[in-house]
Design a protein around this motif. Structure first.
Motif, short mmCIF file in Angstrom:
data_model
loop_
_atom_site.label_atom_id
_atom_site.label_comp_id
_atom_site.label_asym_id
_atom_site.label_seq_id
_atom_site.Cartn_x
_atom_site.Cartn_y
_atom_site.Cartn_z
N ALA A 189 -9.75 67.42 32.07
CA ALA A 189 -8.88 68.47 31.53
C ALA A 189 -7.51 67.89 31.23
N VAL A 190 -7.12 67.93 29.96
CA VAL A 190 -5.85 67.32 29.54
C VAL A 190 -4.65 68.02 30.17
N ASN A 191 -4.65 69.34 30.17
CA ASN A 191 -3.51 70.08 30.73
C ASN A 191 -3.34 69.83 32.22
N ASP A 192 -4.47 69.76 32.93
CA ASP A 192 -4.40 69.48 34.36
C ASP A 192 -3.88 68.07 34.61
N ALA A 193 -4.31 67.12 33.78
CA ALA A 193 -3.84 65.73 33.93
C ALA A 193 -2.34 65.65 33.70
N ALA A 194 -1.83 66.39 32.72
CA ALA A 194 -0.38 66.39 32.47
C ALA A 194 0.38 66.99 33.64
N GLU A 195 -0.16 68.03 34.24
CA GLU A 195 0.49 68.63 35.41
C GLU A 195 0.45 67.70 36.61
N VAL A 196 -0.65 66.96 36.76
CA VAL A 196 -0.74 65.98 37.85
C VAL A 196 0.32 64.90 37.65
N ALA A 197 0.53 64.47 36.42
CA ALA A 197 1.55 63.46 36.13
C ALA A 197 2.94 63.98 36.48
N ARG A 198 3.22 65.19 36.13
CA ARG A 198 4.54 65.76 36.42
C ARG A 198 4.75 65.95 37.93
N ALA A 199 3.68 66.29 38.63
CA ALA A 199 3.79 66.46 40.08
C ALA A 199 3.93 65.11 40.78
N ALA A 200 3.34 64.07 40.23
CA ALA A 200 3.39 62.74 40.86
C ALA A 200 4.73 62.05 40.66
N ALA A 201 5.48 62.47 39.66
CA ALA A 201 6.77 61.83 39.36
C ALA A 201 7.86 62.46 40.22
N ILE A 202 7.88 62.08 41.47
CA ILE A 202 8.84 62.63 42.43
C ILE A 202 10.24 62.12 42.09
N GLY A 203 11.19 63.04 42.03
CA GLY A 203 12.57 62.65 41.75
C GLY A 203 12.94 62.71 40.28
N ILE A 204 11.95 62.91 39.41
CA ILE A 204 12.22 63.02 37.97
C ILE A 204 12.26 64.51 37.64
N PRO A 205 13.29 64.96 36.93
CA PRO A 205 13.43 66.39 36.64
C PRO A 205 12.21 66.96 35.91
N GLU A 206 11.88 68.19 36.28
CA GLU A 206 10.73 68.85 35.68
C GLU A 206 10.96 69.04 34.18
N GLY A 207 9.98 68.72 33.39
CA GLY A 207 10.08 68.84 31.95
C GLY A 207 10.66 67.63 31.25
N ALA A 208 11.03 66.60 32.01
CA ALA A 208 11.62 65.40 31.41
C ALA A 208 10.57 64.38 31.00
N LEU A 209 9.33 64.57 31.44
CA LEU A 209 8.27 63.63 31.11
C LEU A 209 7.51 64.07 29.87
N ASP A 210 7.18 63.10 29.03
CA ASP A 210 6.34 63.35 27.87
C ASP A 210 5.00 62.67 28.16
N VAL A 211 3.96 63.47 28.38
CA VAL A 211 2.64 62.95 28.76
C VAL A 211 1.71 63.04 27.56
N THR A 212 1.09 61.91 27.22
CA THR A 212 0.14 61.86 26.11
C THR A 212 -1.18 61.31 26.63
N VAL A 213 -2.27 62.03 26.33
CA VAL A 213 -3.60 61.60 26.75
C VAL A 213 -4.42 61.34 25.49
N ALA A 214 -5.03 60.15 25.42
CA ALA A 214 -5.85 59.81 24.25
C ALA A 214 -7.12 59.13 24.73
N PRO A 215 -8.24 59.50 24.26
CA PRO A 215 -8.55 60.67 23.44
C PRO A 215 -8.47 61.96 24.26
N ALA A 216 -8.50 63.08 23.57
CA ALA A 216 -8.31 64.37 24.23
C ALA A 216 -9.54 64.80 25.02
N THR A 217 -10.69 64.23 24.73
CA THR A 217 -11.90 64.54 25.48
C THR A 217 -12.35 63.30 26.23
N CYS A 218 -13.02 63.54 27.33
CA CYS A 218 -13.41 62.43 28.19
C CYS A 218 -14.93 62.39 28.30
#
Length: 127
Positions: free
Chosen positions: A61-90
């Motif tokens: 799930a692309v959206n879940d993966a992006a949320e996991v990335a944002r949660a893992a980036a401790i100390g980085i302001p929320e919304g400051a990360l640009d997460v790109t997943v390629a390809p969109a399906t796994c």
């Protein structure tokens, strides 16, 4: 024999030498502080990309993966990360690549306003 008084007073020599070297020492200090902050942020961005790639490879799930990335980036302001997943399906047996980009602002502004940090991780999809 000319005594010490014949050459003049050297009472302020240490203060002058310190005043000449102080800006260089302060610049080195700020450089070390900025480098440490940027290096820490780079580690966070790379770790966030790894966690997102792992989540994407397992769940797909692309959206879940992006949320996991944002949660893992401790100390980085929320919304400051640009997460790109390629390809969109796994699909099973294919590789998934996650790229996380963060524009980190410098604290002092002596070395510019921001630096772009990129974390990249690739995992094989489990299906």
């Amino acid at each position: 024999m000319i005594g010490r008084r014949g050459w003049g007073s050297e009472r302020g020599a240490a203060a002058v030498e310190f005043a000449l070297i102080l800006p260089i020492l302060v610049l080195i200090l700020f450089g070390v502080i900025e480098f440490g902050g940027v290096y820490n942020a780079q580690l966070m961005v790379t770790g966030a990309a790894r966690e997102a790639a792992r989540d994407m490879a397992i769940h797909g799930a692309v959206n879940d993966a992006a949320e996991v990335a944002r949660a893992a980036a401790i100390g980085i302001p929320e919304g400051a990360l640009d997460v790109t997943v390629a390809p969109a399906t796994c699909a099973e047996g294919t590789d998934i690549t996650v790229t996380v980009v963060y524009d980190r602002p410098f604290l002092t502004g002596l070395f510019g306003s921001t630096v772009e940090l990129t974390g990249l991780a690739t995992r094989r999809c489990q299906g």
